[in-house]
Design a protein around this motif. Sequence first.
Motif, PDB file in Angstrom:
ATOM      1  N   UNK A 141       0.821  -1.216   0.000  1.00 55.94           N
ATOM      2  CA  UNK A 141       0.000   0.000   0.000  1.00 55.94           C
ATOM      3  C   UNK A 141       0.856   1.267   0.000  1.00 55.94           C
ATOM      4  N   UNK A 142       2.119   1.141   0.413  1.00 54.73           N
ATOM      5  CA  UNK A 142       3.033   2.275   0.433  1.00 54.73           C
ATOM      6  C   UNK A 142       3.792   2.364  -0.888  1.00 54.73           C
ATOM      7  N   UNK A 143       3.997   3.578  -1.384  1.00 55.82           N
ATOM      8  CA  UNK A 143       4.700   3.776  -2.651  1.00 55.82           C
ATOM      9  C   UNK A 143       6.140   3.303  -2.532  1.00 55.82           C
ATOM     10  N   UNK A 144       6.546   2.414  -3.418  1.00 54.28           N
ATOM     11  CA  UNK A 144       7.898   1.871  -3.445  1.00 54.28           C
ATOM     12  C   UNK A 144       8.515   2.190  -4.803  1.00 54.28           C
ATOM     13  N   UNK A 145       9.344   3.260  -4.851  1.00 55.03           N
ATOM     14  CA  UNK A 145       9.919   3.695  -6.116  1.00 55.03           C
ATOM     15  C   UNK A 145      11.172   2.917  -6.492  1.00 55.03           C
ATOM     16  N   UNK A 146      11.581   1.982  -5.665  1.00 53.91           N
ATOM     17  CA  UNK A 146      12.744   1.155  -6.000  1.00 53.91           C
ATOM     18  C   UNK A 146      12.342  -0.044  -6.855  1.00 53.91           C
ATOM     19  N   UNK A 147      11.354  -0.814  -6.378  1.00 51.51           N
ATOM     20  CA  UNK A 147      10.904  -1.997  -7.125  1.00 51.51           C
ATOM     21  C   UNK A 147       9.615  -1.746  -7.905  1.00 51.51           C
ATOM     22  N   UNK A 148       8.882  -0.711  -7.528  1.00 45.87           N
ATOM     23  CA  UNK A 148       7.620  -0.435  -8.207  1.00 45.87           C
ATOM     24  C   UNK A 148       6.488  -1.350  -7.766  1.00 45.87           C
ATOM     25  N   UNK A 149       6.680  -2.096  -6.697  1.00 43.16           N
ATOM     26  CA  UNK A 149       5.655  -3.027  -6.224  1.00 43.16           C
ATOM     27  C   UNK A 149       4.743  -2.321  -5.232  1.00 43.16           C
ATOM     28  N   UNK A 150       3.810  -1.527  -5.759  1.00 44.84           N
ATOM     29  CA  UNK A 150       2.885  -0.819  -4.875  1.00 44.84           C
ATOM     30  C   UNK A 150       1.532  -0.665  -5.581  1.00 44.84           C
ATOM     31  N   UNK A 151       0.493  -0.491  -4.771  1.00 44.16           N
ATOM     32  CA  UNK A 151      -0.852  -0.330  -5.298  1.00 44.16           C
ATOM     33  C   UNK A 151      -1.051   1.067  -5.871  1.00 44.16           C
ATOM     34  N   UNK A 152      -1.824   1.149  -6.956  1.00 44.22           N
ATOM     35  CA  UNK A 152      -2.163   2.449  -7.543  1.00 44.22           C
ATOM     36  C   UNK A 152      -3.685   2.546  -7.622  1.00 44.22           C
ATOM     37  N   UNK A 153      -4.188   3.777  -7.644  1.00 40.75           N
ATOM     38  CA  UNK A 153      -5.637   4.004  -7.592  1.00 40.75           C
ATOM     39  C   UNK A 153      -6.418   3.303  -8.706  1.00 40.75           C
ATOM     40  N   UNK A 154      -5.914   3.240  -9.952  1.00 42.51           N
ATOM     41  CA  UNK A 154      -6.695   2.581 -11.012  1.00 42.51           C
ATOM     42  C   UNK A 154      -7.046   1.128 -10.719  1.00 42.51           C
ATOM     43  N   UNK A 155      -6.312   0.475  -9.818  1.00 47.51           N
ATOM     44  CA  UNK A 155      -6.659  -0.911  -9.482  1.00 47.51           C
ATOM     45  C   UNK A 155      -8.039  -0.996  -8.823  1.00 47.51           C
ATOM     46  N   UNK A 156      -8.453   0.090  -8.160  1.00 42.76           N
ATOM     47  CA  UNK A 156      -9.800   0.115  -7.583  1.00 42.76           C
ATOM     48  C   UNK A 156     -10.858   0.056  -8.670  1.00 42.76           C
ATOM     49  N   UNK A 157     -10.639   0.812  -9.767  1.00 43.24           N
ATOM     50  CA  UNK A 157     -11.583   0.791 -10.883  1.00 43.24           C
ATOM     51  C   UNK A 157     -11.559  -0.556 -11.592  1.00 43.24           C
ATOM     52  N   UNK A 158     -10.372  -1.139 -11.722  1.00 45.45           N
ATOM     53  CA  UNK A 158     -10.269  -2.466 -12.326  1.00 45.45           C
ATOM     54  C   UNK A 158     -11.040  -3.489 -11.506  1.00 45.45           C
TER      55      UNK A 158
END
Length: 381
Positions: free
Chosen positions: A40-57
């Motif tokens: 749930x926390x932004x991880x700019x190293x690996x990119x493994x984080x949730x983004x808002x569009x996943x809610x719409x998906x």
Amino acid sequence: MHILRSLGPAVARVSLGEALRAGFGALLGLGVTGLVLLSPQVDLNLGLYLVAPFGATSVLLFAVPNSPLAQPWSAIVGNTVAALVGVATCLLVADPALRIALAVGLAITATILCRAVHPPAGAVAMTAAMSPEAIDHLGFWFALTPIAAGTAALVVLAALYARLTGRHYPFRQFDAPGQHGTGDRSPSERLGLSETELSGLLERYRQSFNLGVEDLARLIGAAELQAASHHAGPLNAEDIMSRDLVTVGGDTTLAEVAELFRRHRFASLPVVGPEQRFLGVIFQIHLITRAREDAERLERGFLPAFRRLVDLGRETPVTASDIMKVAGPRATRGSPVAALLPMMADGDVDAIPVLERGRIVGIVTRTDLIAALARQALRHR
């Protein structure tokens, strides 16, 4: 008045159970994805984080899984292509307003050309265009993680959840095998219309994004069946039901059940308790399935299936109550024949019990129904 009415809900009323099923599915899908794969926390190293569009998906995958816009190709390819477009726009265009508008517009065009329209893809492109800091760190890797990885995880979870809750996802293709594993389509879908003709209908009315070919076939079949039921006349279940019933008790052994099937050549047997109170129904397939399972156990050395089937020397034999089907359609004396037609259209049910205050008073078989419709047809000639 017409204008105000057009502003009202355009979706048919949905049951509370279906609403809860969809909501819990989204909760489960995003929860598992957030716990196992994407933080749930932004991880700019690996990119493994949730983004808002996943809610719409999640809305599409769990609430409207039959929509063409919710299918795996549309979801995964659509979101990934939109992410690539969004990243490229973010890297090439400096003005924020122009960057966002251009990213969304180009993403829509690209996903349509890829036959991967997925509404959340517009939000994916917009997210990339609005996040220059994240794009500076991740670059085009943003399209792989979090977007492609997260969308694929949600698709897998949606497929599993649909199977567990009795839904189809992904939806069946037009040429998929029927329910019996053969090349024949279900009876209500044998329309004489080809996949090309059905696709043409969708394109003619500009519904390709809203409805799949398979769903259109099912809807047309259901409409034809409903229209045919209007010609069934005023007949009801009491007029055509079988009254001289052969029933079994819940403690009847499978050997006795098999003998009754052989003697009377029935396709089903009602299971009753004291005072003819209806408990369930046994179809021949239930007996065959149980015998096959026992035979497989016998081959593995786990269970003497033959002794269990014929009840030789066992204190607790398998009985009718162990294999009967409890859930299923039921009718009353006054149930119209038109209402019974859809219940037996696709072959899942061979007989419908007719109940009165919980007691079985008759049964309508597929043969009864066909005979009644044939008589009606002759009268109208």
